[in-house]
Design a protein around this motif. Sequence first.
Motif, PDB file in Angstrom:
ATOM      1  N   LEU A  67       0.966  -1.622  -0.093  1.00 31.90           N
ATOM      2  CA  LEU A  67       0.326   0.406  -0.071  1.00 31.90           C
ATOM      3  C   LEU A  67       1.063   1.305   0.017  1.00 31.90           C
ATOM      4  CD1 LEU A  67      -2.578  -0.607   2.744  1.00 31.90           C
ATOM      5  CD2 LEU A  67      -2.924  -1.099  -0.056  1.00 31.90           C
ATOM      6  N   LEU A  68       0.303   2.751  -0.521  1.00 29.22           N
ATOM      7  CA  LEU A  68       1.265   3.430  -0.490  1.00 29.22           C
ATOM      8  C   LEU A  68       0.089   4.575  -0.636  1.00 29.22           C
ATOM      9  CD1 LEU A  68       3.419   5.037  -1.320  1.00 29.22           C
ATOM     10  CD2 LEU A  68       3.255   4.904  -4.096  1.00 29.22           C
ATOM     11  N   GLU A  69       0.127   5.404   0.388  1.00 29.99           N
ATOM     12  CA  GLU A  69      -0.412   6.914   0.774  1.00 29.99           C
ATOM     13  C   GLU A  69      -0.840   7.555  -0.546  1.00 29.99           C
ATOM     14  OE1 GLU A  69       0.560   8.066   4.014  1.00 29.99           O
ATOM     15  OE2 GLU A  69      -0.911   7.498   5.117  1.00 29.99           O
ATOM     16  N   GLU A  70      -2.101   7.646  -0.983  1.00 30.08           N
ATOM     17  CA  GLU A  70      -2.149   8.918  -2.429  1.00 30.08           C
ATOM     18  C   GLU A  70      -1.527   9.977  -2.401  1.00 30.08           C
ATOM     19  OE1 GLU A  70      -6.289   9.590  -3.268  1.00 30.08           O
ATOM     20  OE2 GLU A  70      -6.952   7.202  -2.979  1.00 30.08           O
ATOM     21  N   PRO A  71      -1.515  10.836  -1.560  1.00 30.59           N
ATOM     22  CA  PRO A  71      -0.790  12.025  -1.384  1.00 30.59           C
ATOM     23  C   PRO A  71       0.760  12.229  -1.873  1.00 30.59           C
ATOM     24  CG  PRO A  71      -1.452  12.056   0.668  1.00 30.59           C
ATOM     25  CD  PRO A  71      -1.756  10.659   0.234  1.00 30.59           C
ATOM     26  N   LEU A  72       1.558  10.756  -1.453  1.00 32.51           N
ATOM     27  CA  LEU A  72       2.978  10.923  -1.522  1.00 32.51           C
ATOM     28  C   LEU A  72       3.149  10.121  -3.151  1.00 32.51           C
ATOM     29  CD1 LEU A  72       4.285   7.999   1.906  1.00 32.51           C
ATOM     30  CD2 LEU A  72       5.484  10.260   0.792  1.00 32.51           C
ATOM     31  N   ALA A  73       2.486   8.767  -3.061  1.00 38.05           N
ATOM     32  CA  ALA A  73       2.759   8.731  -4.943  1.00 38.05           C
ATOM     33  C   ALA A  73       1.481   9.759  -6.038  1.00 38.05           C
ATOM     34  CB  ALA A  73       1.046   7.268  -5.381  1.00 38.05           C
ATOM     35  N   ALA A  74       1.014  10.502  -5.452  1.00 38.50           N
ATOM     36  CA  ALA A  74       0.391  11.721  -6.093  1.00 38.50           C
ATOM     37  C   ALA A  74       1.657  12.562  -6.387  1.00 38.50           C
ATOM     38  CB  ALA A  74      -0.209  12.648  -6.347  1.00 38.50           C
ATOM     39  N   ALA A  75       2.522  12.774  -5.613  1.00 35.15           N
ATOM     40  CA  ALA A  75       4.053  13.579  -5.584  1.00 35.15           C
ATOM     41  C   ALA A  75       4.779  12.731  -6.102  1.00 35.15           C
ATOM     42  CB  ALA A  75       4.657  13.809  -3.789  1.00 35.15           C
ATOM     43  N   ILE A  76       5.164  11.675  -6.192  1.00 37.40           N
ATOM     44  CA  ILE A  76       6.377  10.676  -6.504  1.00 37.40           C
ATOM     45  C   ILE A  76       5.664  10.950  -8.111  1.00 37.40           C
ATOM     46  CG2 ILE A  76       7.022   8.828  -7.281  1.00 37.40           C
ATOM     47  CD1 ILE A  76       6.871   8.087  -3.790  1.00 37.40           C
ATOM     48  N   GLY A  77       4.552  10.721  -8.464  1.00 33.32           N
ATOM     49  CA  GLY A  77       4.069  10.486 -10.217  1.00 33.32           C
ATOM     50  C   GLY A  77       4.125  12.020 -10.904  1.00 33.32           C
ATOM     51  N   ALA A  78       4.628  13.109 -10.366  1.00 35.94           N
ATOM     52  CA  ALA A  78       4.760  14.889 -10.651  1.00 35.94           C
ATOM     53  C   ALA A  78       6.069  15.209  -9.822  1.00 35.94           C
ATOM     54  CB  ALA A  78       3.954  15.829  -9.553  1.00 35.94           C
TER      55      ALA A  78
END
Length: 281
Positions: free
Chosen positions: A75-86
């Motif tokens: 599992l990965l928290e959405e804000p972290l996933a979004a920040a990595i993708g950005a």
Amino acid sequence: PANIQAMRPLRDGVIADIEVAEQMIKHFIDKALGGPSRLRRRSNIVVAVPSNSTIVERRAIRDATSNAGAMNVLLLEEPLAAAIGAGLPVTQPRGAMVVDIGGGTTEVAVLSLGGIAHSSSVRVGGDKMDEMIVSYIRRKHNMMIGEMTSERVKQAIGSALAPEGSGTIIAVKGRDLVNGRPSEVSVSEAEIAEALAEPVGQIVSAVRAALEQTPPELSADIIEEGITLTGGGALLRRLDQAIAAATGLPVHVADNALLCVASGAGLASEDQSYRGILMAA
């Protein structure tokens, strides 16, 4: 048709129907692997979850993904996933603020050193915006429209700030609530901005509340770096201007904002430098 029923396995960012969710995840696994495969059991899957999701909700996500054929679920928290993708420097000792506006939830987080210094989540997103447009047109024009029509209206003339004058005007088709017949009305950009005022206001309030809770050292970094918007909701016209006006900070929409969470989850699973931020389900 009577034999076909449209179902939504996910609502507000969490699983609402676990059986349908399993079938959906199974379809995605097969698609990623190029078709049904006996090797599916060897697949490792990273799932992005809302930062405020409960243990029960996370367990439901894990079970659905495992039953769909995953051998290992992280599992990965959405804000972290979004920040990595950005492309934000989440592993460095600098503060970064990301606002991920999805379908069911908006995640606001301040990140540093591969962790979340502060996060909050509000159950407002693209779905809520669609509902507000449906409600507004029903109340203002006595006409009922469906969710897909509402989304098309949002994409065509949706705006977080009212334009000068009426703005762009489009024709919207639906069912007249007075006589029950198919009908068509003209809807302006200003009307849709009025309809979206409440969900936009809730998103702006969540961002301001997060800034108030941010440690001073990280606040200095955010002044320099600004706020990054991700998710499909970030594509709403002039939303960045609305948040910038409310906070006084530079705000920009990430490149390919719609896919930031998915691409961030993929990078986290492949890049060893992000291994420390993945959580066992």
